[in-house]
Scaffold this motif. Structure first.
Motif: not given
Length: 253
Positions: A41-48
């Motif tokens: 929750a709240g984490a900046r995530v890039a799903d590649v």
């Protein structure tokens, strides 16, 4: 067929992929949170290699501020349809279209094998903040289930690829092959299952990377025979698919 052409063959089956591919169990994301010592929750995530957004949607449900990265045009278009409020950019793991130190977590669901680890590992480290994490995982074959093992062998033979006899390498080999040596790495395997119709199951197996390039008559004949075999095992036409999710999580200094 090259790895690149197999990767892009998914574009030809984007709708089928979105409708039939299996999801991932909550325990997978629980372990990522445990290992990284921070909530999604709240984490900046890039799903590649986001594809049609199967993993992206689950990350968003956990409260992550997530963006998709996808090289394929048809996959990206389907992603926008499924997740219209989630941003997606075109690109791949070998040259991430993301700023330095901009993300807490980078994920690869079923897509790490399409990268060159001599490029994708440095790219992940570039984009991650200090203490950020890279998580890569696959739904792998449960070879201890006889009918699944038999089907896997038939698919491999039909598509002209060598069948494997285990899900993934052991821990040290898995880390080495993933290019993550020298980082703090953990590995977990999570067993789970889902029950689906014959149609969904057959669409799932025919969306795999070797299938879309086969001739239509060839695919239809194979799937027709698989349906006959499945009816002998599952007369109610409800297939229990069993998976073992193989997860590697690495944190950067």
């Amino acid at each position: 067929m090259t790895a690149s052409s197999r990767a892009h063959s998914f574009n030809e089956a984007a709708d089928q992929y979105a409708a039939s591919r299996p999801s991932y169990p909550p325990a997978l994301f629980d372990f990522i949170e445990q290992f990284t010592s921070r909530p999604l929750a709240g984490a900046r995530v890039a799903d590649v290699g986001a594809g049609t957004g199967i993993a992206t949607a689950l990350l968003r449900e956990r409260g992550a501020d997530v963006i998709g990265v996808e090289p394929g045009g048809a996959m990206a278009a389907k992603f926008r349809t499924v997740l219209p409020d989630v941003p997606i950019v075109r690109g791949d793991g070998n040259a991430l279209p993301l700023a330095d130190a901009s993300h807490d977590l980078i994920t690869y669901a079923q897509s790490w094998q399409w990268t060159d680890t001599t490029r994708s590992v440095p790219e992940a480290l570039r984009v991650l903040v200090s203490g950020g994490a890279l998580a890569i995982w696959w739904n792998t074959t449960a070879f201890d289930v006889p009918w699944i093992r038999g089907q896997h062998q038939r698919i491999a033979h039909h598509c002209g690829v060598r069948p494997t006899s285990r899900t993934r390498p052991d821990d040290s080999d898995a880390i080495r092959l993933a290019g993550l040596s020298g980082l703090r790495v953990a590995r977990r395997q999570v067993r789970w299952s889902r029950t689906v119709s014959f149609g969904t199951h057959l669409a799932n197996i025919s969306s795999r990377s070797a299938f879309p390039v086969l001739a239509e008559d060839d695919k239809r004949a194979f799937l027709r025979e698989e349906r006959r075999r499945l009816r002998e095992i599952f007369p109610d036409e409800a297939v229990e698919e069993t998976y073992v999710v193989d997860l590697l999580v690495a944190t950067r200094p």
